[in-house]
Design an enzyme around this catalytic site. Structure first.
Site, PDB file in Angstrom:
ATOM      1  N   ASP A  92      -5.173  -3.321  -3.219  1.00  6.66           N
ATOM      2  CA  ASP A  92      -4.725  -2.662  -2.421  1.00  6.66           C
ATOM      3  C   ASP A  92      -4.038  -4.109  -1.593  1.00  6.66           C
ATOM      4  OD1 ASP A  92      -3.592  -1.699   0.053  1.00  6.66           O
ATOM      5  OD2 ASP A  92      -4.838  -0.748   0.338  1.00  6.66           O
TER       6      ASP A  92
ATOM      7  N   SER B 171       0.420  -1.284   0.037  1.00  7.49           N
ATOM      8  CA  SER B 171      -0.271  -0.003   0.437  1.00  7.49           C
ATOM      9  C   SER B 171       0.625   1.129  -0.104  1.00  7.49           C
ATOM     10  CB  SER B 171      -0.217   0.139   1.484  1.00  7.49           C
ATOM     11  OG  SER B 171      -2.016   1.004   1.092  1.00  7.49           O
TER      12      SER B 171
END
Length: 624
Positions: free
Chosen positions: A515, A403
């Site tokens: 993500d 991320s």
């Protein structure tokens, strides 16, 4: 030894010089046997090699009907393998007529093999012929005798154990083994070190019609033409495993396959050799972690632990299942278990008994990895962490990012100085990274991030970066974690930062990805997998009281993702050697607060500098 027969009339002894003869005579004796007398019983261990001087010996195997395997005449041997290896004979030997034999005890046999090359070559040939003849006779006269099959199966289980694990990958592997066991063509088994390639090759053999014939192996890195010819003769009708076949020249490998006679060839290696053959790809242990408990229990049983489920804690099993075993997969798991069992003193293994050290040269510095995780704009704290490590001359040998940790890590691994982060991050605006898009699949598209990253590090690929770097993402369709470490860095970072429900999934290497924080909020496993001996992990999660009522839909999704990842995060952080916990309770979702986040990263890291240096020194001392 009787004097009525001159020594030079005995086979092979007449080839010895006087000095060698004097050395061996104390270990030699001559015997006479009446017709039908039992010389060696099945299951007996012979303390001597027996050479037939005159008469014949008949070998039998016990079954519903007594099966005669072969007759041995003058100059032939029996009891040689039992004498050398101390193993019981698998048939009985009886005098077929009046018989004279020469017995040579084990020390004498060793002397004779050492000082008489023709004897050494002959006994090797005889041993191979006995193995082949015995198997062929059993096959043709008795068929697949259930008791024999059971004994072979028990021998295999004792040596290798069963293929443990019930994951989807293992179920598919067993199906492939069954299919290949019914074939005769060459097959390649490909996979990382320690995934069980040799074990799988044996399974293919033992499940095939060749199972009562020999299975032998040769290593490509120690290939010898003469040894290969002997192996082919010994394994006729069975299987030959060529280990590390990818290290062998293609033309030589082709010649060996053609010269295998009646044997089947199974090759193993880490990459596919340049041959035309069916192949099996064996997944590394990190991709089938659900099999680890079964492998642990199987190892404990093999180690003599009667109740394996009671001999290891659930927490220890979870930690073992989280570790990626980057060096040698199942062998690495067994090495960790062996040390843990010793530390437990024979009691139940707990997480405190586990050590995930990697094998390295004594006295060498440990490889230090940085695991940078999720946290949206709080990721600026990563900069403060790296700033202190630089100032304290604590090396960063590799970086794993997830991320926002992938975003910050890519810039640092690409060569950006800390001063650039401190100057630029507070000026970044979301519109530089995102574009609005149409619902319902997403609200924004983060493809602008590619241009932003490449304005600093260029169109770099992972292999171009000064510091080894990799990122995690999640498959949008299956939820499985993915490791991205090849191809363009900027596109991989886009995939790792694509917040589900907010940003469009990113297509990368033919997969739709989202993500990485969904599956690895802080990618400690990835850092270990990349080769880190010591992992410094940055946990940027907010405390529960900081997760207040969301002001908008995006904040609501971010809060949900953080709550969902809490359990995953706690387990993975157990693998980290150092965990840094900046206190980031500021409820701001813009980069304007980057300076405050960086400052908090500095503070949290300074508190741990002494502990980090002590850990490095201790790790080096343990290898000296």
């Amino acid at each position: 030894m009787p004097n009525h027969e001159p020594v030079h009339e005995h086979p092979f002894l007449n080839q010895l010089n006087h000095e060698d003869l004097v050395a061996i005579l104390p270990y030699v004796d001559e015997h006479e046997h009446a017709d039908g007398s039992l010389l060696l019983a099945r299951g007996e261990v012979s303390d001597s090699l027996h050479i037939i001087l005159s008469g014949t010996v008949e070998t039998h195997i016990e079954h519903e009907n007594d099966i005669s395997l072969a007759k041995l005449g003058r100059g032939r041997f029996f009891g040689e393998w039992s004498c050398l290896a101390g193993e019981p004979v698998h048939a009985e030997y009886r005098a077929d007529e009046n018989l004279r034999t020469l017995s040579v005890s084990r020390p004498g046999m060793v002397i004779l093999m050492d000082r008489c090359p023709p004897f050494r070559d002959r006994i090797i040939e005889i041993m191979m012929r006995h193995i082949r003849t015995r198997n062929e006779q059993i096959w043709s006269k008795a068929g697949k005798i259930p008791t024999t099959l059971r004994q072979l199966d028990e021998t295999r289980e004792l040596r290798l154990g069963s293929l443990a694990g019930g994951s989807r990958i293992m179920q598919g592997l067993r199906q492939q083994i069954d299919v290949l066991a019914s074939k005769d063509e060459p097959v390649c088994i490909i996979g990382e070190k320690g995934v069980g390639k040799f074990h799988i090759a044996c399974e293919i053999h033992y499940r095939s019609d060749r199972s009562l014939h020999p299975i032998l192996s040769v290593a490509a890195d120690s290939y010898d033409a003469q040894a290969w010819e002997m192996t082919v003769r010994a394994a006729a009708g069975g299987t030959i495993i060529i280990e590390q076949s990818d290290l062998m020249p293609a033309d030589l490998l082709h010649r060996l396959i053609r010269s295998a006679n009646k044997s089947r060839i199974i090759m193993t290696g880490q990459t596919m050799p340049d041959v035309i053959a069916r192949h099996i790809m064996v997944a590394p242990l990190r991709l089938r972690s659900e099999d680890i408990p079964a492998l642990v229990y199987a190892w404990l049983i093999k180690s003599g632990i009667p109740s394996p489920e009671e001999s290891i804690s659930e927490e220890a099993l979870r930690m073992l299942s989280m570790y990626p075993y980057p060096d040698d997969n199942i062998d690495g798991l067994h090495r960790i278990l062996k040390k843990a069992l010793a530390r437990s003193g024979g009691k139940s293994i707990s997480s405190l008994h586990l050590r995930f050290d990697r094998v390295r040269e004594p006295g060498t510095r440990p490889t230090i990895g940085l695991a940078l995780g999720s946290g949206s704009v709080r990721g600026a704290a990563h900069v403060g962490i790296m700033k202190v490590l630089e100032e304290e001359q604590i090396p960063i040998d590799l970086i794993a990012g997830s991320s926002v940790g992938a975003f910050i890590g890519a810039l640092y691994a690409g060569g950006q100085p800390i001063s650039a982060f401190e100057r630029v991050l507070p000026t970044v605006r979301w519109r530089q990274l995102l574009d609005l898009t149409l619902p319902p699949k997403a609200f924004v598209d983060n493809r602008r991030m590619i241009r932003f990253l490449e304005s600093y590090i260029g169109p770099a690929h992972f292999e171009d970066l000064p510091i080894p770097f990799a990122v995690t993402a999640a498959d949008a369709a299956t939820g499985e974690g993915c490791i991205l470490n090849t191809g363009p860095v900027s596109a991989a970072v886009c995939a790792s930062t694509a917040i589900p429900g907010v940003m469009k999934p990113v297509r990368y290497n033919h997969r739709l990805l989202i993500d990485g924080g969904v599956v690895h909020p802080v990618p400690v496993q990835l850092a270990k997998c990349m080769g880190a001996d010591i992992v410094i992990a940055a946990d940027l999660g907010t405390s529960s009281y900081a997760k207040r009522d969301p002001k908008n839909f995006v904040v609501s999704i971010l809060n949900t993702l953080e709550i969902m990842s809490d359990n995953i995060l706690r387990e993975e952080l157990q693998l980290a050697d150092v965990v840094l916990n900046p206190q980031l309770n500021i409820q701001v979702n813009t980069f304007k607060s980057s300076t405050a986040y960086i400052r908090e990263g500095v503070r949290a890291t300074r508190e741990m500098v002494t502990a980090i240096k002590r850990l490095i020194h201790r790790s080096m001392a343990e290898r000296e």
